[in-house]
Design a protein around this motif. Structure first.
Motif, PDB file in Angstrom:
ATOM      1  N   HIS A 207       0.833  -1.211   0.000  1.00 44.54           N
ATOM      2  CA  HIS A 207       0.000   0.000   0.000  1.00 44.54           C
ATOM      3  C   HIS A 207       0.867   1.260   0.000  1.00 44.54           C
ATOM      4  N   LEU A 208       1.918   1.267   0.818  1.00 43.73           N
ATOM      5  CA  LEU A 208       2.776   2.451   0.892  1.00 43.73           C
ATOM      6  C   LEU A 208       3.519   2.678  -0.425  1.00 43.73           C
ATOM      7  N   GLU A 209       4.022   1.590  -1.031  1.00 41.88           N
ATOM      8  CA  GLU A 209       4.763   1.730  -2.291  1.00 41.88           C
ATOM      9  C   GLU A 209       3.830   2.139  -3.435  1.00 41.88           C
ATOM     10  N   GLU A 210       2.638   1.532  -3.481  1.00 43.20           N
ATOM     11  CA  GLU A 210       1.672   1.907  -4.517  1.00 43.20           C
ATOM     12  C   GLU A 210       1.284   3.376  -4.390  1.00 43.20           C
ATOM     13  N   TYR A 211       1.091   3.816  -3.151  1.00 45.33           N
ATOM     14  CA  TYR A 211       0.702   5.215  -2.933  1.00 45.33           C
ATOM     15  C   TYR A 211       1.821   6.154  -3.379  1.00 45.33           C
ATOM     16  N   ALA A 212       3.079   5.793  -3.055  1.00 45.79           N
ATOM     17  CA  ALA A 212       4.222   6.618  -3.461  1.00 45.79           C
ATOM     18  C   ALA A 212       4.359   6.666  -4.978  1.00 45.79           C
ATOM     19  N   ASN A 213       4.161   5.527  -5.646  1.00 50.03           N
ATOM     20  CA  ASN A 213       4.311   5.463  -7.100  1.00 50.03           C
ATOM     21  C   ASN A 213       3.186   6.195  -7.835  1.00 50.03           C
ATOM     22  N   GLN A 214       2.013   6.255  -7.196  1.00 50.12           N
ATOM     23  CA  GLN A 214       0.847   6.863  -7.848  1.00 50.12           C
ATOM     24  C   GLN A 214       0.399   8.130  -7.128  1.00 50.12           C
ATOM     25  N   LEU A 215       1.348   8.780  -6.452  1.00 54.39           N
ATOM     26  CA  LEU A 215       1.023   9.907  -5.581  1.00 54.39           C
ATOM     27  C   LEU A 215       0.331  11.052  -6.323  1.00 54.39           C
ATOM     28  N   GLU A 216       0.860  11.428  -7.488  1.00 59.07           N
ATOM     29  CA  GLU A 216       0.295  12.573  -8.204  1.00 59.07           C
ATOM     30  C   GLU A 216      -1.148  12.308  -8.630  1.00 59.07           C
ATOM     31  N   ILE A 217      -1.442  11.057  -8.997  1.00 64.09           N
ATOM     32  CA  ILE A 217      -2.821  10.717  -9.388  1.00 64.09           C
ATOM     33  C   ILE A 217      -3.748  10.888  -8.194  1.00 64.09           C
ATOM     34  N   HIS A 218      -3.326  10.368  -7.027  1.00 63.61           N
ATOM     35  CA  HIS A 218      -4.162  10.479  -5.827  1.00 63.61           C
ATOM     36  C   HIS A 218      -4.315  11.937  -5.397  1.00 63.61           C
ATOM     37  N   GLN A 219      -3.219  12.703  -5.515  1.00 60.67           N
ATOM     38  CA  GLN A 219      -3.295  14.117  -5.115  1.00 60.67           C
ATOM     39  C   GLN A 219      -4.247  14.895  -6.022  1.00 60.67           C
ATOM     40  N   SER A 220      -4.165  14.648  -7.330  1.00 56.22           N
ATOM     41  CA  SER A 220      -5.029  15.387  -8.253  1.00 56.22           C
ATOM     42  C   SER A 220      -6.476  14.931  -8.179  1.00 56.22           C
ATOM     43  N   ALA A 221      -6.688  13.640  -7.869  1.00 61.03           N
ATOM     44  CA  ALA A 221      -8.056  13.113  -7.799  1.00 61.03           C
ATOM     45  C   ALA A 221      -8.667  13.265  -6.414  1.00 61.03           C
ATOM     46  N   GLY A 222      -7.825  13.625  -5.431  1.00 58.15           N
ATOM     47  CA  GLY A 222      -8.313  13.740  -4.059  1.00 58.15           C
ATOM     48  C   GLY A 222      -8.688  12.408  -3.448  1.00 58.15           C
ATOM     49  N   SER A 223      -8.011  11.347  -3.895  1.00 57.84           N
ATOM     50  CA  SER A 223      -8.369   9.995  -3.451  1.00 57.84           C
ATOM     51  C   SER A 223      -7.409   9.421  -2.413  1.00 57.84           C
ATOM     52  N   SER A 224      -6.587  10.282  -1.811  1.00 55.54           N
ATOM     53  CA  SER A 224      -5.607   9.793  -0.837  1.00 55.54           C
ATOM     54  C   SER A 224      -6.277   9.096   0.343  1.00 55.54           C
ATOM     55  N   ARG A 225      -7.421   9.630   0.791  1.00 54.18           N
ATOM     56  CA  ARG A 225      -8.102   9.041   1.951  1.00 54.18           C
ATOM     57  C   ARG A 225      -8.643   7.650   1.627  1.00 54.18           C
ATOM     58  N   VAL A 226      -8.998   7.433   0.355  1.00 48.48           N
ATOM     59  CA  VAL A 226      -9.468   6.106  -0.050  1.00 48.48           C
ATOM     60  C   VAL A 226      -8.343   5.094   0.135  1.00 48.48           C
ATOM     61  N   LYS A 227      -7.136   5.481  -0.308  1.00 47.65           N
ATOM     62  CA  LYS A 227      -5.989   4.597  -0.154  1.00 47.65           C
ATOM     63  C   LYS A 227      -5.635   4.414   1.318  1.00 47.65           C
ATOM     64  N   TYR A 228      -5.765   5.502   2.097  1.00 50.40           N
ATOM     65  CA  TYR A 228      -5.433   5.394   3.513  1.00 50.40           C
ATOM     66  C   TYR A 228      -6.370   4.434   4.236  1.00 50.40           C
ATOM     67  N   LYS A 229      -7.643   4.428   3.844  1.00 50.06           N
ATOM     68  CA  LYS A 229      -8.591   3.515   4.476  1.00 50.06           C
ATOM     69  C   LYS A 229      -8.142   2.062   4.322  1.00 50.06           C
ATOM     70  N   LEU A 230      -7.622   1.739   3.146  1.00 53.96           N
ATOM     71  CA  LEU A 230      -7.121   0.379   2.913  1.00 53.96           C
ATOM     72  C   LEU A 230      -5.880   0.116   3.767  1.00 53.96           C
ATOM     73  N   LEU A 231      -4.983   1.105   3.829  1.00 54.71           N
ATOM     74  CA  LEU A 231      -3.782   0.957   4.647  1.00 54.71           C
ATOM     75  C   LEU A 231      -4.143   0.853   6.127  1.00 54.71           C
ATOM     76  N   GLU A 232      -5.105   1.683   6.539  1.00 55.82           N
ATOM     77  CA  GLU A 232      -5.516   1.685   7.942  1.00 55.82           C
ATOM     78  C   GLU A 232      -6.044   0.321   8.370  1.00 55.82           C
ATOM     79  N   LYS A 233      -6.769  -0.331   7.474  1.00 53.07           N
ATOM     80  CA  LYS A 233      -7.286  -1.666   7.778  1.00 53.07           C
ATOM     81  C   LYS A 233      -6.155  -2.650   8.066  1.00 53.07           C
ATOM     82  N   VAL A 234      -5.089  -2.552   7.279  1.00 56.35           N
ATOM     83  CA  VAL A 234      -3.924  -3.427   7.482  1.00 56.35           C
ATOM     84  C   VAL A 234      -3.208  -3.063   8.783  1.00 56.35           C
ATOM     85  N   LEU A 235      -3.029  -1.767   9.016  1.00 59.06           N
ATOM     86  CA  LEU A 235      -2.346  -1.329  10.243  1.00 59.06           C
ATOM     87  C   LEU A 235      -3.125  -1.760  11.486  1.00 59.06           C
TER      88      LEU A 235
END
Length: 634
Positions: A207-235
């Protein structure tokens, strides 16, 4: 059926773990010098440890400057050899890591990238921290555990000599026996806990590597929290795993320390008091028995740490098992090759019964490569011919050139499997060596690729690749072309000039535009052509990122060079002006039907009823007219 499948998976996991363990032990013995030094120093330290109780007994019985010097000298000597042990042990670990990483690199040299991608996805990394942790467990912790066991045995012998080999020694051994049995249970539990933690660690890393590799897409789409929800579940899962095992960890890890010490020390005190031992003897005896227990527990804790490495052993085993085969005798991950060396590529031929299975159970070419002509037995490409592959999206053009370029090789890890025959110079392509095949065939994919890290700088872990690095990749000194630095630069300059990058040779490829990256990749292939090394040049929409006026000029120059050097040219283009008029065009039908039309490009251009004309000329003309109409309305 499900139970049977699970049994097979468990058996495979055990096999992978066993292979990883065997490889680690081989690495442990790869360089015998630090291993022998470690063993010798451990024996010396253990011998000195055996003298400690004797020194203390002499000091107790005959207090003097000499006995005091002797007792403290033994302690200082043990500390010296302990520090020396750790220094030599570090060298042993470095030698192990060198051997393991060398094995991994050599295995990767002939392993499919899809197989390695699956491992990376499964474990959250390819190998980086895994080797380091295995070296810590087996190159550092295990020798330390062996040393601690030697010290325990030596101190028990020393206690026996000093106080008699009677009840005291027996009780100490009883405590060690109890500790051993408890540690066996703890080891088994720790293995299971380690595997669960390894799975969650992998998900977290992914999750962390995917987020880093696709950071600009998430930042422009405002979807960072969606990715964090998945990471949070694992954490949260990791926290829950540790929380739910708190009591078990305390019992399994604490019991081997508490129970044996309590039982043996309590009994030793009772016997010593009953024998009328002096307070000084009681204190010294208790101290050494307690130290023996503590050192023993320290060694057994290290053993538990080794149990925690089971997931890493399986990880290593999977990388090194790429050359194994499955039940269908297919390699798990190693790319198939024989011993036939390709000196030149005169012909490429694909049988007409080619059939491709995609991951979604879709079938390409279900009725063969030429469904409308059952008399066609193969698609045969002679050296020097120009081939153009045309068709709508999803028709199977890229899949076809991926087979030509050996991207799909029917290994288990490949997402695409195919049946049929692919021959090079009348030899099955899988009977040729990979190195000689790729020496004479250049494949440029849709997304321009490039390499980094071909040079070293002391202050950088990886040096970004420049245009010079990438265009000149075929001229690297390691490939033994026997060129002087001046000759190498001259060839690179020539190829860079052909693709319009002569003024950007020192620019990092990652900073180039999409069109410039495509030029850089094409330049690498062009260099092989003008050197006379590359006999087949495959370009999959390589001109798509270029402005039409610039792209046509480069495309025509590539045609000219291919013709001049008798190089086979295989192109996928969606624009007619990128296609040489003397090329043979093969038109693929919709939905993977196969090739439904073929003829010379110049002839198909003139036939307005041809599929080629409809796809590449009429459709683009209509699209351009539509755009002009929209602009006029505005």
């Amino acid at each position: 059926m499900f139970s049977g499948k699970k049994t097979i998976e468990e058996k495979t996991k055990k096999q992978m773990t066993a292979k990883g363990r065997n490889s680690v032990f081989q690495s442990l013995f790869a360089d015998k010098r630090p291993l022998i030094k470690t063993a010798i120093i451990a024996l010396i330290e253990a011998s000195v440890a055996a003298l400690l109780p004797l020194g203390q007994k002499l000091l107790l019985e005959n207090p003097s400057i000499w006995t005091a010097t002797l007792a403290t000298g033994f302690s200082a000597l043990q500390v010296f050899f302990l520090m020396l042990f750790f220094d030599v042990q570090a060298t042993l670990g470095a030698a192990m890591e060198k051997d393991m990483n060398t094995k991994i690199f050599l295995q990767m040299e002939s392993t499919s990238s899809t197989y390695l991608d699956k491992i990376k996805q499964k474990y959250g990394q390819l190998h980086s921290s895994m080797t380091n942790r295995l070296v810590t467990a087996y190159g550092s912790s295990m020798p330390t555990a062996v040393k601690d066991i030697l010290i325990v045995v030596a101190q028990l012998v020393g206690i026996g000599i000093a106080f008699g080999f009677g009840s005291f020694l027996g009780l100490a051994c009883l405590g060690l026996t109890i500790m051993t049995f408890l540690v066996m249970f703890a080891f088994k539990w720790s293995q299971g806990f380690s595997k669960k933690k390894k799975i969650l660690d992998a998900k977290q890393n992914n999750h962390l590597e995917e987020y880093a590799n696709q950071l600009e897409i998430h930042q422009s789409a405002g979807s960072s929290r969606v990715k964090y929800k998945l990471l949070e579940k694992v954490l949260n899962g990791r926290v829950t795993l540790f929380r739910s095992n708190e009591l078990r960890r305390a019992m399994f890890i604490g019991a081997p320390r508490i129970v044996p010490s309590f039982v043996s020390m309590w009994l030793i005190y009772l016997i010593a008091v009953g024998e009328g031992r002096s307070p000084a003897e009681l204190a010294m005896l208790a101290g050494y028995v307690s130290t023996t227990m503590m050192v023993s527990y320290s060694g057994f804790q290290i053993v538990l740490g080794i149990a925690d490495s089971q997931g890493h052993l399986q990880h290593l085993g999977e990388i090194l098992s790429a050359s194994d085969v499955d039940q269908d005798n297919r390699p798990l991950g190693t790319r198939p090759q024989g011993d036939v060396v390709v000196d030149e590529i005169q012909t490429l031929s694909i049988s007409a019964d080619l059939r491709v299975e995609l991951p979604n159970d879709e079938i390409l070419y279900p009725n063969g490569l030429f469904p409308q002509d059952p008399d066609m037995t193969e698609l045969r490409i002679q050296r020097g011919k120009f081939i153009v592959l045309v068709g709508p999206e999803g028709s199977g053009k890229t899949t076809f050139v991926n087979i030509l370029g050996r991207h799909y090789e029917n290994i288990q890890a490949d997402p695409v499997q195919w049946s049929g025959t692919y021959r090079i110079n009348e030899t099955n392509v899988f009977d040729t060596t990979l190195s000689s095949f790729y020496r004479h065939l250049f494949y440029g994919p849709q997304s321009a690729n490039y390499v980094d890290g071909l040079r070293e700088k002391e202050d950088q872990n990886s040096v970004p690749g420049t245009v010079r690095d990438n265009i000149g990749l075929l001229l690297h000194p390691e490939l033994h072309l026997d060129l002087t630095p001046e000759e190498t630069e001259e060839w690179i300059q020539r190829a860079a000039t052909e693709v319009g990058l002569s003024k950007k040779l020192d620019q990092e490829v990652r900073t180039l535009s999409g069109g410039e990256r495509a030029r850089c990749m094409i330049g690498r292939g062009v260099l092989g052509v003008i050197l006379g090394i590359v006999h087949v040049l495959i370009l999959d929409e390589a001109f798509a990122h270029l402005v039409d006026s610039n792209g046509v000029g480069l495309a025509k120059r590539v045609w000219e060079l291919a013709e001049e050097y008798n190089c086979t040219l295989i192109l996928i283009n969606h624009k007619d002006h990128f296609n040489p008029p003397n090329a043979t065009a093969y038109v693929f039908g919709e939905s993977g039907q196969g090739i439904v039309e073929w003829d010379q490009v110049s002839k198909l251009r003139e036939r307005h009823d041809s599929r080629y004309y409809q796809l590449l000329i009429a459709e683009h003309a209509n699209h351009k007219s539509s755009l002009n109409g929209e602009q006029s309305e505005k």
